[in-house]
Write a protein that holds these residues in place. Sequence first.
Motif, short mmCIF file in Angstrom:
data_model
loop_
_atom_site.label_atom_id
_atom_site.label_comp_id
_atom_site.label_asym_id
_atom_site.label_seq_id
_atom_site.Cartn_x
_atom_site.Cartn_y
_atom_site.Cartn_z
N LYS A 456 -10.81 33.16 -31.87
CA LYS A 456 -12.18 32.78 -31.93
C LYS A 456 -12.63 32.36 -33.24
O LYS A 456 -13.43 31.64 -33.09
N ASN A 457 -11.72 32.54 -34.24
CA ASN A 457 -12.36 31.80 -35.55
C ASN A 457 -11.39 30.57 -35.79
O ASN A 457 -11.45 30.19 -36.98
N LEU A 458 -11.00 29.91 -34.82
CA LEU A 458 -10.34 28.71 -35.03
C LEU A 458 -10.80 27.63 -34.14
O LEU A 458 -11.13 28.10 -33.09
N SER A 459 -10.74 26.36 -34.41
CA SER A 459 -11.03 25.56 -33.69
C SER A 459 -9.94 25.32 -32.56
O SER A 459 -8.82 25.69 -32.80
N GLY A 460 -10.25 24.35 -31.62
CA GLY A 460 -9.54 24.12 -30.61
C GLY A 460 -8.24 23.34 -31.05
O GLY A 460 -7.14 23.66 -30.43
N GLY A 461 -8.19 22.42 -31.82
CA GLY A 461 -7.26 21.74 -32.53
C GLY A 461 -6.40 22.67 -33.17
O GLY A 461 -4.99 22.73 -33.21
N GLU A 462 -6.95 23.64 -34.04
CA GLU A 462 -6.10 24.47 -34.73
C GLU A 462 -5.47 25.56 -33.96
O GLU A 462 -4.47 25.75 -34.04
N ARG A 463 -5.84 25.87 -32.87
CA ARG A 463 -5.25 26.83 -31.78
C ARG A 463 -3.98 26.08 -31.37
O ARG A 463 -2.94 26.60 -31.19
N GLN A 464 -4.17 24.83 -31.16
CA GLN A 464 -3.14 24.07 -30.46
C GLN A 464 -2.04 23.85 -31.27
O GLN A 464 -0.88 24.02 -30.86
N ARG A 465 -2.28 23.59 -32.57
CA ARG A 465 -1.40 23.55 -33.49
C ARG A 465 -0.46 24.78 -33.63
O ARG A 465 0.78 24.47 -34.23
N ILE A 466 -1.15 25.73 -33.80
CA ILE A 466 -0.31 27.06 -33.78
C ILE A 466 0.55 27.19 -32.59
O ILE A 466 1.79 27.60 -32.83
N SER A 467 0.02 26.65 -31.32
CA SER A 467 0.91 26.90 -30.32
C SER A 467 2.21 25.92 -30.40
O SER A 467 3.33 26.28 -29.95
N ILE A 468 1.75 24.58 -31.02
CA ILE A 468 3.02 23.74 -31.15
C ILE A 468 4.11 24.16 -32.18
O ILE A 468 5.26 24.11 -31.73
N ALA A 469 3.51 24.74 -33.46
CA ALA A 469 4.40 25.27 -33.93
C ALA A 469 5.55 26.58 -33.53
O ALA A 469 6.59 26.58 -33.72
N ARG A 470 4.52 27.19 -32.68
CA ARG A 470 5.32 28.37 -31.81
C ARG A 470 6.64 27.85 -31.04
O ARG A 470 7.47 28.44 -30.85
N ALA A 471 6.32 26.65 -30.45
CA ALA A 471 7.28 26.02 -29.60
C ALA A 471 8.54 25.65 -30.33
O ALA A 471 9.66 25.48 -30.12
N ILE A 472 8.10 24.79 -31.46
CA ILE A 472 9.09 24.21 -32.50
C ILE A 472 9.82 25.22 -33.06
O ILE A 472 11.19 24.84 -33.06
N ILE A 473 9.43 25.98 -33.37
CA ILE A 473 10.16 27.06 -34.26
C ILE A 473 11.32 27.85 -33.47
O ILE A 473 12.50 28.25 -33.95
N ARG A 474 11.23 27.71 -31.94
CA ARG A 474 12.36 28.18 -31.31
C ARG A 474 13.45 27.36 -31.03
O ARG A 474 14.69 27.73 -30.58
N ASN A 475 13.30 26.05 -31.50
CA ASN A 475 14.51 25.11 -31.54
C ASN A 475 14.87 25.06 -30.10
O ASN A 475 16.05 25.24 -29.73
N PRO A 476 14.10 24.69 -29.26
CA PRO A 476 14.68 24.65 -27.70
C PRO A 476 15.49 23.69 -27.27
O PRO A 476 15.35 22.65 -27.89
N GLN A 477 16.10 23.78 -26.13
CA GLN A 477 16.89 22.66 -25.58
C GLN A 477 16.17 21.67 -24.84
O GLN A 477 16.37 20.73 -24.54
N ILE A 478 15.06 22.50 -24.15
CA ILE A 478 14.10 21.60 -23.35
C ILE A 478 12.57 22.10 -23.89
O ILE A 478 12.33 23.37 -23.99
N LEU A 479 11.95 21.42 -24.22
CA LEU A 479 10.42 21.25 -24.45
C LEU A 479 9.61 20.84 -23.44
O LEU A 479 9.67 19.68 -23.17
N PHE A 480 8.80 21.93 -22.74
CA PHE A 480 8.00 21.23 -21.81
C PHE A 480 6.27 21.13 -22.34
O PHE A 480 6.01 22.00 -22.88
N ALA A 481 5.72 19.92 -22.26
CA ALA A 481 4.45 19.87 -23.08
C ALA A 481 3.40 19.14 -22.26
O ALA A 481 3.58 18.32 -21.44
#
Length: 552
Positions: A456-481
């Motif tokens: 709630k204390n973040l903007s929509g863009g900031e929330r989305q960027r945290i989600s993207i970082a969460r996906a990147i850090i896992r070093n996945p073999q497949i990324l669904f976006a």
Amino acid sequence: MTALLLEDKKGFIRYLIGCFILLSEFLLTNYAIAKIAGVVQSGDLSDLVRYGIFGFLAFIYAGVVFIFSRLLRIGYMRDTTLRIRRRAFENIMTKTTRSFNKKLKNEYISNLVNDINTFEGKYFHALLNLIFGAEIYLASLLILFFLEWDLALIMVVVSFVIFLINRAFQKKTIRMQEDVQRSGERFTVNIANTFSGLEILKLNRIEERFLLGSKRETEKLETRKASVNIFTFWQGRFSNFLGFITTILILYYIISDLEPGYDLTRVMFVISMASSTIWPITEIMPLFNVLKSNATIIENILRKEEEGDRNLEQKPYDFKKTIEVKDLTFSYGDRRIITKGNVVLEKGKKYLLKGASGAGKSTFIQLLSKVYEDYEGEILIDGRDLREISEDSFNQHVSFIYQDVFLFEDSIRNNICLYKTYEEKDIEKAVEGAGLLPLLEKKEKGLEEAVEENGKNLSGGERQRISIARAIIRNPQILFADEVTSSLDESLGRLVEETILSLDTTVIAISHRFYDGITDKYDAVIEIKNGGLHLKKMEDYLKEVRVLEENL
């Protein structure tokens, strides 16, 4: 349900003791009433005073016993309900994605809140009265055998007949209770969906239409509840009528058999015990029906996923070359989404999903990610059927970025790492790649800054960027976006899109935005059109778009 109740054996024993001690109060009170009635026959005022005091003490004793019984029972009831709520939540959390998606999310909320609250309010009340009624019946019958054995035999037969009559109501009661539960689920889902889209409804001034729909759902739910209450009420009234008729017959039998010089105290006590073999029976089946219906609902909530479903998911995930989609057909009910779709995806390449709104782009991602498995055709990973691959193994090697971002109340670091340990350089890489540096620079505690409820204390863009970082850090073999840049500004959107395309992973993305010089770096486009899957090289797709634009 029995196994669940017996998990805390000591607590259950205390609960039973709490139920059984109520019997002493019942017998003592009935004996006191019989003794006071006997005073009428003797006419001795001293006996009236003596037994009046005895009756008053019996009344005080009854109050003390009830409080003590409540204290013995309340802890067990609380602990059992808490155990059910925890297990229900655990059962939901451990479901496979396929199993979880068989129901709407708000139905699970209804189960956890409405159904378990109903269970807590009704089940133990019914169980107490059922145990209490059973012990009254048995104790009264045993005493009656000592006082009037022939009447006791008659009461056994009569009570059995009344039991069978009441049992005829059982199936309908259970069915009606299950209807109420399903109506409760639909009501919760309807209200939750309305609240989710309330802004859109108000902006377009169509809230009245949805309000009427909610009123109809409310009326259906309340109508079903009323039907159950009315049916239960009349079942109880009918049972009471049977009990009343039987009591009249008991009185007739006893009075017609009285001899001169009878003991009124004894007669009153016999009548009381004989009646006490009937009234509990008139209540047993209604109470048993309440127990059965509530137990059925809880058992359904706690039912584990069928082992047969899990046995299919034993093979480990192993993606080295290709994902081949063969004759894929999928429908939502009667609505066909994909028809005989065929496409081959190569490891490491970047694929952009295109198609009109509602064409099935998100559905295709869900099919590739094992969310839905009730499709025709095949999805093969290096020749192995996706449905046979372990969901846990699959999920360890893929990441998802959605439009709707879920954040929890903890630090930004834990929202990115999800409580797993990563090297600082990997965290920094994910943060930079997701465009989170400007946000962290504004926060006094950086990565340790607290995130409020669902961000709630973040903007929509900031929330989305945290989600993207969460996906990147896992070093996945497949990324669904799925529309990952939809809430970001132009410069940040370009940065995020470029980061995703630079990852050493297979990317399958949905995006309506086009960033010149970046989006054209996708290897290919999968266009979903008229239910078909059409794979095109990016340069060929762009040529088609330019020709179409020129013609327009």
